[in-house]
Scaffold this active site. Structure first.
Site: not given
Ligand code: PMP
Length: 441
Positions: A17, A144, A236, A266
């Site tokens: 990114y 996303y 999600d 995560k």
């Protein structure tokens, strides 16, 4: 003397990114401790975004480090087809009872994107295996779900996907539930048209879209609607899981129903090791049991259920379930809520919102809210110069701190943000613009 890390890095490394022309230099981090990351010049940064939303208990937590080290000394890795091990089984035993919905099985993978890929494959093959194929997937606008091709397909077509749009499979996007009824009506029309295998959502908070939030009631209505058409729901929880929304999982905010598949990553390992999980109901799992080899889920990764990652996840779970951690989460939620009240009328803020430990400020920079907002770099650099790691999504800044942050540290962060807001106000509106005064309470 060794050359600086940032210099050696520049010669060899391509960062995620990152437009490498504009940002050739990375800050060399030599140490992480609790809330702080320390660079090679000794600067300490408050990691207020938990290093891309992964770190739950602070950096280099000694308990997690100890558990990983003990595991490394007994079993570092082992193939997970035809073999199993204690950390993987133990983690499933401990996670399944606290997951929302009727989760019965755990499938391990490596990151958030793969957890999503697996969920999508499970959903589509579930219908195929039952002899009633369904091919469509519905997602929310602004979604996303990751950067692999399947995960990109169910994500909003955007700057992130543009170069690959011709590659991505078709997905029907329904409006983000700002107007709940509109979203529900469009969802129902899509379900009526038939052939819908699954709806995939980021429950309660869309992360990358700018921490956009919607209420639990809409989530539960969407799930119920899908279930009435026999469509599966994938939650999600890659970002929202493990306390981020104030409860263990975002889907805990709804009582009457639950998703059929849950994606985790995560915070799963407390942010120490890469790992993904896709959890599913027994009904889904059972649809893959067959003498017919084509009904097998042919998906796996070399590092599936890596024992070190499982050990880290177990240690992180130990910490998360301690009353002290829930107390810290409640404290962050409370302080954020108080700060939201103080800031809600600040002229430099276009919109402020909170969900649990996540506080997001959409800044009024005179330009549209956008990932490529021209002030993004100015905002990022301002906070870095004040030793705060706040990585804005365009003109949106947000805090999603590790749970080890103290009230004083959070207060300190708010003060620096306030300083910035006042400067931003002057920058765009001049000193004569409405003077903002902080309410007393
Ligand atoms: N889903 C959500 C909701 C996410 O926020 C992310 C990452 N930001 C992903 C999936 C992808 O996870 P990863 O970066 O680990 O592939």
């Amino acid at each position: 003397m060794n050359r600086p890390l940032s210099e050696r890095d520049r010669e060899l490394i391509w960062h995620p990114y990152t437009q490498m022309k504009a940002w050739p230099e990375a800050i060399g981090i030599t140490k992480g401790k609790g809330l702080f990351l320390e660079d090679e010049d000794g600067n300490q940064y408050m990691d207020l975004i938990a290093s891309w939303w992964v770190n739950l208990h602070g950096h280099s937590h000694p308990y997690i480090a100890k558990k990983i080290s003990e595991q490394a000394a007994s079993l570092e890795h082992c193939i997970f087809a035809g073999f199993t091990h204690e950390p993987a089984v133990r983690l499933a035993e401990r996670l399944l009872p606290i997951l929302p919905g009727r989760m019965a099985k755990i499938f391990y993978s490596d990151n958030g994107s793969t957890a999503v890929e697996v969920a999508l494959k499970m959903a589509v093959q579930y219908y195929q295996n039952r002899g009633t194929p369904r091919r469509k997937i519905i997602a929310l606008e602004g979604a996303y779900h990751g950067d692999t091709v399947g995960a990109m397909s169910v994500s909003e077509r955007s700057l992130f996907t543009r170069q690959f749009d011709h590659w991505l499979f078709d997905v029907q996007f329904i409006p983000f539930p700002e107007q709940a009824l509109t979203t529900l009506n469009i969802l129902e029309q899509a379900l009526q048209a038939g052939d819908v295998a699954a709806l995939i959502v980021e429950p309660l908070v869309q992360g990358s879209a700018g921490m956009r939030m919607y209420p639990p009631k809409v989530l539960s209505n969407m799930i119920q609607l899908c279930h009435s058409y026999g469509t599966l729901v994938i939650a999600d929880e890659v970002m929202t899981g493990f306390g981020r929304t104030g409860k263990h999982f975002a889907c805990d905010a709804i009582k009457d129903t639950g998703p059929d598949l849950i994606c985790l990553s995560k915070g799963l390992t407390g942010g120490t090791m890469p790992m993904g999980i896709t959890a599913c109901t027994l009904e889904i799992f059972d649809a893959f049991l067959s003498d017919d080899a084509t009904k097998t889920l042919y998906h796996g990764h070399s590092f599936t259920a890596n024992p070190l990652a499982c050990a880290a996840a177990l240690a992180s779970l130990d910490l998360l379930l301690e009353p002290a951690c829930q107390h810290s989460i409640d404290n962050i939620c409370l302080l954020h809520a108080q700060q939201l009240l103080r800031w809600q009328d600040h002229p430099a803020i276009r919109h402020i919102r909170q969900c649990g430990t996540i506080l997001a400020l959409e800044l009024n920079t005179g330009a549209e809210t956008d990932y490529l907002n021209k002030d993004r770099d100015f905002i990022y650099k301002f906070f870095l110069s004040h030793k705060l790691l706040l990585r804005p999504l365009g003109n949106i800044i947000y805090l999603i701190p590790p749970y080890c942050i103290s009230s004083e540290q959070l207060q300190q962060a708010y003060e620096i943000i306030e300083l910035f807001l006042n400067q931003l106000n002057i920058r765009y509106h001049g000193p004569s613009f409405q003077q903002y005064t902080v309410p007393d309470n």
